[in-house]
Design a protein around this motif. Structure first.
Motif, PDB file in Angstrom:
ATOM      1  N   ASP A 269       0.833  -1.208   0.000  1.00 34.69           N
ATOM      2  CA  ASP A 269       0.000   0.000   0.000  1.00 34.69           C
ATOM      3  C   ASP A 269       0.869   1.261   0.000  1.00 34.69           C
ATOM      4  N   LEU A 270       1.830   1.274   0.918  1.00 34.47           N
ATOM      5  CA  LEU A 270       2.684   2.458   1.049  1.00 34.47           C
ATOM      6  C   LEU A 270       3.528   2.663  -0.199  1.00 34.47           C
ATOM      7  N   MET A 271       4.038   1.575  -0.750  1.00 29.59           N
ATOM      8  CA  MET A 271       4.850   1.693  -1.959  1.00 29.59           C
ATOM      9  C   MET A 271       4.028   2.261  -3.115  1.00 29.59           C
ATOM     10  N   GLU A 272       2.789   1.790  -3.237  1.00 23.52           N
ATOM     11  CA  GLU A 272       1.909   2.268  -4.317  1.00 23.52           C
ATOM     12  C   GLU A 272       1.529   3.727  -4.099  1.00 23.52           C
ATOM     13  N   TRP A 273       1.308   4.106  -2.872  1.00 22.36           N
ATOM     14  CA  TRP A 273       0.967   5.499  -2.546  1.00 22.36           C
ATOM     15  C   TRP A 273       2.110   6.422  -2.959  1.00 22.36           C
ATOM     16  N   LEU A 274       3.326   6.044  -2.594  1.00 17.02           N
ATOM     17  CA  LEU A 274       4.489   6.856  -2.949  1.00 17.02           C
ATOM     18  C   LEU A 274       4.678   6.913  -4.462  1.00 17.02           C
ATOM     19  N   ARG A 275       4.366   5.833  -5.142  1.00 14.14           N
ATOM     20  CA  ARG A 275       4.525   5.791  -6.598  1.00 14.14           C
ATOM     21  C   ARG A 275       3.473   6.659  -7.284  1.00 14.14           C
ATOM     22  N   LYS A 276       2.223   6.488  -6.909  1.00 14.72           N
ATOM     23  CA  LYS A 276       1.131   7.144  -7.639  1.00 14.72           C
ATOM     24  C   LYS A 276       1.042   8.641  -7.347  1.00 14.72           C
ATOM     25  N   ASP A 277       1.147   9.001  -6.076  1.00 11.27           N
ATOM     26  CA  ASP A 277       0.933  10.400  -5.712  1.00 11.27           C
ATOM     27  C   ASP A 277       2.207  11.231  -5.698  1.00 11.27           C
ATOM     28  N   TYR A 278       3.373  10.584  -5.587  1.00 10.49           N
ATOM     29  CA  TYR A 278       4.612  11.347  -5.423  1.00 10.49           C
ATOM     30  C   TYR A 278       5.689  10.985  -6.455  1.00 10.49           C
ATOM     31  N   GLN A 279       5.399  10.042  -7.336  1.00  5.99           N
ATOM     32  CA  GLN A 279       6.351   9.625  -8.371  1.00  5.99           C
ATOM     33  C   GLN A 279       7.700   9.227  -7.769  1.00  5.99           C
ATOM     34  N   LEU A 280       7.638   8.475  -6.688  1.00  3.52           N
ATOM     35  CA  LEU A 280       8.824   7.939  -6.039  1.00  3.52           C
ATOM     36  C   LEU A 280       8.799   6.426  -6.190  1.00  3.52           C
ATOM     37  N   GLU A 281       9.799   5.868  -6.835  1.00  2.00           N
ATOM     38  CA  GLU A 281       9.854   4.430  -7.082  1.00  2.00           C
ATOM     39  C   GLU A 281      10.864   3.819  -6.119  1.00  2.00           C
ATOM     40  N   LEU A 282      10.364   2.996  -5.175  1.00  3.52           N
ATOM     41  CA  LEU A 282      11.222   2.417  -4.154  1.00  3.52           C
ATOM     42  C   LEU A 282      11.724   1.042  -4.578  1.00  3.52           C
ATOM     43  N   GLU A 283      12.671   0.524  -3.829  1.00  2.00           N
ATOM     44  CA  GLU A 283      13.320  -0.743  -4.152  1.00  2.00           C
ATOM     45  C   GLU A 283      12.422  -1.937  -3.910  1.00  2.00           C
ATOM     46  N   MET A 284      11.770  -1.991  -2.762  1.00  2.00           N
ATOM     47  CA  MET A 284      10.966  -3.178  -2.462  1.00  2.00           C
ATOM     48  C   MET A 284       9.930  -2.869  -1.398  1.00  2.00           C
ATOM     49  N   ALA A 285       8.902  -3.710  -1.351  1.00  2.00           N
ATOM     50  CA  ALA A 285       7.905  -3.681  -0.284  1.00  2.00           C
ATOM     51  C   ALA A 285       7.896  -5.044   0.376  1.00  2.00           C
ATOM     52  N   SER A 286       7.799  -5.057   1.689  1.00  2.00           N
ATOM     53  CA  SER A 286       7.595  -6.293   2.432  1.00  2.00           C
ATOM     54  C   SER A 286       6.222  -6.222   3.084  1.00  2.00           C
ATOM     55  N   PHE A 287       5.974  -7.100   4.031  1.00  2.00           N
ATOM     56  CA  PHE A 287       4.637  -7.143   4.628  1.00  2.00           C
ATOM     57  C   PHE A 287       4.246  -5.801   5.241  1.00  2.00           C
ATOM     58  N   ASP A 288       5.142  -5.211   6.029  1.00  2.00           N
ATOM     59  CA  ASP A 288       4.763  -3.996   6.744  1.00  2.00           C
ATOM     60  C   ASP A 288       5.840  -2.921   6.696  1.00  2.00           C
ATOM     61  N   TYR A 289       6.667  -2.960   5.676  1.00  2.00           N
ATOM     62  CA  TYR A 289       7.625  -1.884   5.488  1.00  2.00           C
ATOM     63  C   TYR A 289       8.030  -1.802   4.021  1.00  2.00           C
ATOM     64  N   VAL A 290       8.653  -0.684   3.681  1.00  2.00           N
ATOM     65  CA  VAL A 290       9.218  -0.508   2.351  1.00  2.00           C
ATOM     66  C   VAL A 290      10.676  -0.108   2.509  1.00  2.00           C
ATOM     67  N   LEU A 291      11.442  -0.315   1.450  1.00  2.00           N
ATOM     68  CA  LEU A 291      12.861  -0.002   1.476  1.00  2.00           C
ATOM     69  C   LEU A 291      13.194   0.948   0.341  1.00  2.00           C
TER      70      LEU A 291
END
Length: 560
Positions: A320-342
């Motif tokens: 969820d958090l990774m998608e939020w950062l991608r869609k609303d802020y155009q930030l592409e992160l390395e990975m998502a786990s169960f309850d954190y992103v990197l």
């Protein structure tokens, strides 16, 4: 669907900022034309498999850079280095002691080498992440093997971990060598260590016999570029290492990768110090600003270059958090786990890029504190779509990515000599080290992590379907904990098998390795029993939209 080349160009020209590998962050070098560099082994351009000229110079420069006796340039990533290291020193039937949180390439090497495998488990940290491998755990595992007549010839660990957790290599090396075993360290994520005091020290002089590192992950090298380092005093068999590189490395090495490696090494010698100083300054500013987060949380590890953002205090999943950062802020992160992103950073990150992430996290945190939920337009849960051009505004370049006119293709950013002056031993001022990291009072150094083979170890896992949590939290010590091994991994691959629905697999022996990728650590490996615990966490991973490898249309391949 667009073709791959079109999607790559659209992503590269978009406003998306890359908090993912490779470490050049699309900024270095812009002056090299791959069409002009793509050649074969013609006269005057040396040969990777018999280097004596310009390619030999690259390997000498690498050895000097890391202060080791010998360095081998690899064009198959750290995966190649791990395979070479195992197959050069172990023969079929030999015993390998490996950390359970090793990358899948170590597991694959054990299969290819038809090795007998034993595991040592990382200690769980108080923040839920997998912690370091303890020397006491290695000692206990080596003694246990000896008591049943098995002589471990090589110990393999990963340090740092994907999230930046570092193990005590000095202590582990002493234990391994005392038992007559070599030490292989997969340091794929530690190529930048030792270049600045804000980051952990280099691991090249901490007792490992073989050190593998991915230059492309956190330094300005192209993807697939890695190195196998043989430190001074190493017990590695150099002739066998050379043989295995010759057998496993492509016979058509890319001159694009090797040419760019030469340019990257030259850049690090000339300008690396200034860039690392600027990166340290920007990271300190970032962590200081994020101290006000309340719903989200920054999980500090040994490597400040790895930004681990926890959403465990919210109803969001990591995806969820990774998608939020991608869609609303155009930030592409390395990975998502169960309850954190990197978010992965490197010396090539810009101040503006880190400020964009900082502003995004503070804004999301404010929304979560006020409403407790993500915006409705992001709740469609259509995970699994590929990021890139379709998800970002492709109408314009990302100016933060670094326009440049200089000879090396760098805009001169990062030369602020005031950067990197830390008041807290290389950590953000006032943000101390995770007190749980590296401190352990138990004899085996595992603190109970990973000792459950069954669903009982999850404390009622899977009972909260409204949030999708496993009893409200994820215990990574259990996710990657011990499993009952019934066959050696290579033996399992030679047995007859069938595909079963995941829900019907409890008690069956897995033919394949089933893992989340990234990070590429098996939840259950070939020859191991699939437990209810594994099934519950796999179901949770699929529900959360995490990338699961080893299943075929939801089915697991098990032995008959």
């Amino acid at each position: 669907m667009r073709a791959l080349d079109q999607a790559l160009l659209a992503y590269g020209k978009s406003q998306a900022y890359p908090f993912h590998m490779p470490g050049h962050k699309r900024r270095f070098p812009r002056s090299l034309d791959p069409n002009l560099m793509d050649i074969t082994e013609i006269e005057g351009f040396d040969d990777l498999h018999d280097a004596s000229g310009m390619i030999a110079d690259i390997e000498r420069d690498l050895a000097e850079l890391y202060g080791v006796e010998e360095a081998r340039l690899l064009l198959g990533g750290s995966t190649l280095g791990n395979l070479v290291s195992l197959l050069a020193h172990l023969k079929p039937g030999d015993s390998l002691l490996m950390a359970r949180n090793c990358h899948k390439s170590i597991y694959h090497g054990a299969i290819l080498g038809r090795l007998s495998v034993e595991y040592v488990y990382p200690r769980a940290l108080s923040n839920g992440l997998q912690g370091p491998i303890e020397a006491a755990s290695v000692q206990e595992a080596l003694r246990a093997a000896e008591e049943v007549g098995r002589k471990v010839k090589l110990v393999a660990i990963t340090s740092p971990s994907y999230e930046g957790v570092v193990s005590d290599l000095f202590a582990i090396a002493r234990v391994a060598h005392a038992h007559g075993a070599l030490l292989l360290v997969d340091a794929a994520h530690g190529a930048h260590f030792g270049f600045h005091p804000y980051f952990p020290p280099s691991m090249a002089d901490q007792g490992a016999d073989l050190l593998v590192t991915s230059l492309h992950k956190t330094l300005p090298f192209y993807t697939m570029t890695a190195a196998l380092l043989l430190p001074h005093g190493s017990g590695a068999d150099r002739e066998r290492v050379s043989d295995m590189i010759d057998y496993l490395e492509t016979s058509s090495p890319s001159y694009i990768l090797m040419g760019q490696a030469a340019a990257a090494l030259r850049f690090l010698r000339r300008e690396g110090e200034a860039y690392f100083q600027a990166n340290a300054r920007d990271l300190k500013d970032f962590y200081r600003a994020c101290e006000s987060l309340r719903a989200l949380e920054i999980l500090r590890t040994d490597d400040p270059g790895k930004i681990v953002i926890s959403c465990a205090r919210t109803d969001l999943t990591g995806q969820d958090l990774m998608e939020w950062l991608r869609k609303d802020y155009q930030l592409e992160l390395e990975m998502a786990s169960f309850d954190y992103v990197l978010a992965m950073t490197s010396l090539m990150d810009t101040s503006e890029g880190l400020q964009r992430l900082q502003r995004a996290l503070l804004e999301i945190d404010g929304i979560l504190r006020e409403t407790g939920a993500m915006p409705e337009n992001l709740q469609d849960k259509t995970w699994g779509e590929q990021s890139g051009g379709d998800r970002v505004d492709s109408g314009g370049k990302d100016n933060s990515a670094g326009e440049n006119d200089s000879a090396d293709g760098i805009d001169g950013a990062g030369k602020d000599d005031s950067a990197g002056k830390s008041d807290s031993a290389g950590r953000v001022d006032g943000a101390g080290k995770d007190d749980s990291a590296g401190e352990n009072d138990s004899a085996d150094g595992i603190d109970g992590a990973g000792k459950s083979d069954s669903v009982d170890g999850v404390d009622g896992a899977g009972k909260n379907d409204s949030v999708g949590r496993v009893d409200g939290a994820i215990d990574y010590g259990i996710v990657y904990g011990s499993r009952r091994k019934l066959l050696e991994p290579w033996q399992a691959l030679e047995e007859k098998w069938e595909d079963l629905e995941l829900k019907a697999c409890a008690g069956r022996v897995s033919r394949d390795s089933i893992l989340l990728y990234p990070p590429g650590i098996p939840l259950v490996h070939s020859g191991e029993e699939i437990t209810e615990c594994v099934i519950l966490y796999l179901k949770r991973a699929l529900k959360d939209g995490l990338k699961v490898q080893g299943l075929r249309e939801g089915k697991a391949r098990v032995l008959r």
